[in-house]
Write a protein that holds these residues in place. Structure first.
Motif, PDB file in Angstrom:
ATOM      1  N   GLU A  10       1.160   4.278  -2.817  1.00  0.00           N
ATOM      2  CA  GLU A  10       1.021   5.700  -2.483  1.00  0.00           C
ATOM      3  C   GLU A  10       2.201   6.502  -3.017  1.00  0.00           C
ATOM      4  O   GLU A  10       2.032   7.645  -3.488  1.00  0.00           O
ATOM      5  N   ILE A  64      -5.782   2.377  -4.807  1.00  0.00           N
ATOM      6  CA  ILE A  64      -5.124   1.332  -4.015  1.00  0.00           C
ATOM      7  C   ILE A  64      -6.095   0.188  -3.748  1.00  0.00           C
ATOM      8  O   ILE A  64      -5.741  -0.990  -3.830  1.00  0.00           O
ATOM      9  N   GLU A  90       0.834  -1.202   0.000  1.00  0.00           N
ATOM     10  CA  GLU A  90       0.000   0.000   0.000  1.00  0.00           C
ATOM     11  C   GLU A  90       0.873   1.258   0.000  1.00  0.00           C
ATOM     12  O   GLU A  90       0.575   2.235  -0.704  1.00  0.00           O
ATOM     13  N   GLU A  91       1.934   1.228   0.778  1.00  0.00           N
ATOM     14  CA  GLU A  91       2.840   2.378   0.833  1.00  0.00           C
ATOM     15  C   GLU A  91       3.543   2.589  -0.501  1.00  0.00           C
ATOM     16  O   GLU A  91       3.741   3.740  -0.942  1.00  0.00           O
ATOM     17  N   ASN A 142      -4.208   7.109  -5.154  1.00  0.00           N
ATOM     18  CA  ASN A 142      -5.030   7.503  -4.007  1.00  0.00           C
ATOM     19  C   ASN A 142      -5.662   6.257  -3.394  1.00  0.00           C
ATOM     20  O   ASN A 142      -5.431   5.135  -3.849  1.00  0.00           O
ATOM     21  N   LYS A 143      -6.490   6.453  -2.354  1.00  0.00           N
ATOM     22  CA  LYS A 143      -7.062   5.318  -1.636  1.00  0.00           C
ATOM     23  C   LYS A 143      -7.977   4.469  -2.521  1.00  0.00           C
ATOM     24  O   LYS A 143      -8.038   3.249  -2.392  1.00  0.00           O
TER      25      LYS A 143
END
Length: 280
Positions: free
Chosen positions: A177, A186, A173-174, A182-183
């Motif tokens: 980013e 992801i 996830e990192e 964006n969320k």
């Protein structure tokens, strides 16, 4: 020490094997009774032993079932199953993602409420849902079944997916980013693809439950054209008697799709369960 460990492991293996054989017998015997009864004529079933082999493989029960409304029951069951699973998996994934990956004040209370909803008995809600279906004009329509099916299977689905998504490494996830995701991206490009084993597990688990569900179908539908496969049995029982071989034929036919689906997806089901149970 090694000999003691090997003896213990052998003893455990023997016990597990014995228990597996006992469980196989417990599950296999009713299936054989159902199949033998479906291949007998009604008179032969009444006069002979319960587990006697059929004198001849009588296929008339299956032929008569397929000449009835079985296709309509199948169609309704498939429509309800597909629509319910699509909505259920979508809502479960969207709810499990923030609960498993984000830290906010209401995280634990919301998750606790969802887990608590798993203990709500279905039968307690039959009357309120029945009244709601009448007031909204959804009574005796297959679409009335989708809401309860999604609602009652959602808590356990979110619970399983939260556990599964929590085990996905945060480094992925990192890294996304850092690449500018964006969320939302992801979720769709990283978390959701990695959650496929869990989603397949939920699809099989909930699919079997929805396919075999009886209570809501009985309460919320009335006409034959809107009933699903579990209520096909009602066609073959009268006021004083019932055609047992015909009922067993219907049960055999209704069980086959789920049996085939489980046989095809059992490896993914086991992998999904193991992946959700082991920390990443």
């Amino acid at each position: 020490m090694r000999k003691q460990v090997s003896k213990k492991s052998r003893l455990i293996s023997v016990i597990v094997g014995i228990l597996a054989v006992i469980w196989l017998i417990i599950t296999f015997v009713p299936f054989m009774f159902m199949l033998f009864a479906a291949l007998k004529e009604q008179f032969e079933l009444m006069m002979g032993g319960v587990f006697d082999l059929p004198k001849k493989f009588y296929l008339g029960n299956f032929i008569e079932v397929f000449q009835g409304n079985i296709y309509n029951y199948f169609k309704n069951s498939i429509i309800v199953l597909v629509v319910s699973l699509v909505i259920l998996l979508a809502l479960s994934a969207c709810a499990a993602y923030p609960l498993s990956r984000f830290k906010f004040k209401l995280n634990k209370p919301i998750y606790g409420i969802i887990v608590a909803c798993m203990s709500v008995p279905i039968h307690v809600t039959l009357l309120p849902i029945f009244m709601m279906a009448i007031k909204t004009g959804m009574y005796d329509k297959i679409w009335a079944l989708i809401g309860p099916y999604v609602a009652f299977n959602l808590p356990i689905s979110v619970f399983i997916l939260v556990t599964f998504m929590s085990n996905i490494p945060k480094e992925l996830e990192e890294a996304a980013e850092i690449d500018g995701c964006n969320k939302y991206r992801i979720f769709y490009n990283v978390i959701l693809p990695l959650s496929k084993p869990g989603l397949v597990t939920l699809a099989i688990y909930n699919g079997v439950a929805i396919w075999n569900e009886f209570s809501f179908t009985l309460v919320l539908t009335q006409s034959t054209k809107n009933r699903t496969l579990p209520l096909a049995l009602w066609e073959y029982q009268g006021q004083y008697t019932m055609n047992v071989p015909m009922i067993m034929a219907v049960l055999t036919i209704s069980m086959l799709p789920m049996l085939v689906a489980f046989a095809i997806g059992q490896d993914k089901l086991i992998k999904g369960m193991m992946a959700g149970a082991v920390k990443g």
